[in-house]
Design a protein around this motif. Sequence first.
Motif, PDB file in Angstrom:
ATOM      1  N   GLN A   1       0.901  -1.766  -0.110  1.00  0.00           N
ATOM      2  CA  GLN A   1      -0.022  -0.339  -0.127  1.00  0.00           C
ATOM      3  C   GLN A   1       1.075   1.555  -0.239  1.00  0.00           C
ATOM      4  OE1 GLN A   1      -2.455  -0.601   3.341  1.00  0.00           O
ATOM      5  NE2 GLN A   1      -4.566  -0.861   2.101  1.00  0.00           N
ATOM      6  N   VAL A   2       0.360   2.037  -0.548  1.00  0.00           N
ATOM      7  CA  VAL A   2       0.415   3.647  -0.435  1.00  0.00           C
ATOM      8  C   VAL A   2       0.260   4.091   0.394  1.00  0.00           C
ATOM      9  CG1 VAL A   2       1.702   5.415  -2.223  1.00  0.00           C
ATOM     10  CG2 VAL A   2       2.731   2.704  -2.661  1.00  0.00           C
ATOM     11  N   LEU A   3       0.899   5.802   0.283  1.00  0.00           N
ATOM     12  CA  LEU A   3      -0.576   6.915   1.125  1.00  0.00           C
ATOM     13  C   LEU A   3       0.438   7.644   0.344  1.00  0.00           C
ATOM     14  CD1 LEU A   3      -1.968   7.911   3.666  1.00  0.00           C
ATOM     15  CD2 LEU A   3       0.000   8.295   4.924  1.00  0.00           C
ATOM     16  N   VAL A   4      -1.040   8.472  -0.179  1.00  0.00           N
ATOM     17  CA  VAL A   4      -0.763   9.607  -0.948  1.00  0.00           C
ATOM     18  C   VAL A   4      -1.436  10.896  -0.731  1.00  0.00           C
ATOM     19  CG1 VAL A   4      -1.636  10.489  -3.258  1.00  0.00           C
ATOM     20  CG2 VAL A   4      -0.776   8.127  -2.819  1.00  0.00           C
ATOM     21  N   ALA A   5      -0.964  12.131  -0.582  1.00  0.00           N
ATOM     22  CA  ALA A   5      -1.218  12.870   0.391  1.00  0.00           C
ATOM     23  C   ALA A   5      -2.288  13.681  -1.361  1.00  0.00           C
ATOM     24  CB  ALA A   5      -0.662  14.149  -0.185  1.00  0.00           C
TER      25      ALA A   5
ATOM     26  N   THR B   1     -10.459  13.477  -0.467  1.00  0.00           N
ATOM     27  CA  THR B   1      -9.692  13.629   1.527  1.00  0.00           C
ATOM     28  C   THR B   1      -8.300  14.212   1.054  1.00  0.00           C
ATOM     29  OG1 THR B   1      -9.270  11.734   3.388  1.00  0.00           O
ATOM     30  CG2 THR B   1      -8.547  10.904   0.616  1.00  0.00           C
ATOM     31  N   GLU B   2      -7.275  14.439   2.289  1.00  0.00           N
ATOM     32  CA  GLU B   2      -6.449  14.820   2.500  1.00  0.00           C
ATOM     33  C   GLU B   2      -5.891  13.927   2.073  1.00  0.00           C
ATOM     34  OE1 GLU B   2      -6.835  18.996   4.922  1.00  0.00           O
ATOM     35  OE2 GLU B   2      -6.526  17.142   6.404  1.00  0.00           O
ATOM     36  N   TYR B   3      -5.011  12.860   2.698  1.00  0.00           N
ATOM     37  CA  TYR B   3      -4.975  11.275   2.524  1.00  0.00           C
ATOM     38  C   TYR B   3      -5.703  10.183   2.237  1.00  0.00           C
ATOM     39  CZ  TYR B   3      -0.934  14.614   4.492  1.00  0.00           C
ATOM     40  OH  TYR B   3      -0.473  15.376   4.831  1.00  0.00           O
TER      41      TYR B   3
ATOM     42  N   LEU C   1      -6.248  21.176  -2.755  1.00  0.00           N
ATOM     43  CA  LEU C   1      -5.866  21.017  -2.395  1.00  0.00           C
ATOM     44  C   LEU C   1      -4.060  21.089  -1.460  1.00  0.00           C
ATOM     45  CD1 LEU C   1      -7.728  17.779  -2.157  1.00  0.00           C
ATOM     46  CD2 LEU C   1      -7.427  17.556  -0.390  1.00  0.00           C
ATOM     47  N   PRO C   2      -4.303  21.389  -0.643  1.00  0.00           N
ATOM     48  CA  PRO C   2      -3.040  22.102   0.119  1.00  0.00           C
ATOM     49  C   PRO C   2      -1.441  21.220   0.029  1.00  0.00           C
ATOM     50  CG  PRO C   2      -3.966  22.875   2.024  1.00  0.00           C
ATOM     51  CD  PRO C   2      -5.071  21.500   0.808  1.00  0.00           C
TER      52      PRO C   2
END
Length: 344
Positions: free
Chosen positions: A35-39, A121-123, A339-340
């Motif tokens: 899995q990968v966490l994406v901003a 979503t932010e992440y 999103l920023p």
Amino acid sequence: MNAPARMRSYHVDSGAGIDGLTLREHPVPVPGPGQVLVAVRAVSPSYRDLLVLGGRYVLPVRPDVVPVAEGAGEVVALGPGVRSVQAGDRVMASLFPSWQDGPFGPQHLPQLGGTLDGLLTEYALLDEHALVPVPAHLSYAEAATLPCVAVTAWNALTGDGALRPGQTVVTQGSGGVSLFALQLARALGARVVATTGGPAKAARLAALGADRVVDRRAEPDWPAAVREATGGLGADRVVDVVGRLDESVRAVTLGGHVAMVGFLAESAPPIDARRLFASGAVLRPVAVGSRAQFRALNEVVERHRIRPVVDRVLPFDRAVDAFRHYASGAAFGKVVIELPPPAR
């Protein structure tokens, strides 16, 4: 890069409508194996998302889902065993994460913004094998428009492998799929007849490269106008986003192709079986596309430096306003929620 401990996401139940979108705060997830966490940096609502919010989507939707399947962002954390991406990569995700290539089947039904949480979503926690790199010349806002509508347009044009340079493609209106189909068909060497309702949009479609624009208000029998524009033969391919398939069959050449993408029309007359048989046309339902098709699309977008048509960009806190503007039908092209960047 370290992600914060908390994040915000929009949630909704299918059928709750745009007013049912609720912004909540909760912990940032930790990526597991593969899995990968994406901003998330930008997302773009599509007609599919309106169907989810309206309770009319044909596939299952989990309760309290994070909606929206189209988006782009930056990789900020990797789970064990991830090799295909690294922190800092700019990525997009396939709508059907397990659909890598080949025909679609029931094993690929889990989809972002439906049975799986989406990208408003932010992440976002995503499978590494669902990710596709962002074309280098595109911003996050532009890239966010690709995963659903552009892949759908690409599949509609090329999924049967039959589109050739010099052929004629018909696009309908000025929604995301139709605008991408126009741009991609021109890049592939096809001639495009675009239909629309009104001179202002007609001028913009011509500016995008349409060889002939049919204003349905001035020429309500648009299939006849298509045949006139093709010397009586009809178009080789119609990208039908409206659902009035009887008209598309009238517009297509003998042995042509009608890609059935959507059903914007409130009602549609039945198809005349005799006319369909006489046309020899292929009617093919199109449901987005595989990751392999997404990557092929990316190559063409990058090679021809295609830039998506973005109507409006609104901030994350105004996501509800973005949905309302998109649902109004006033947009020419895609509406984007931005999103920023993540904290460094």
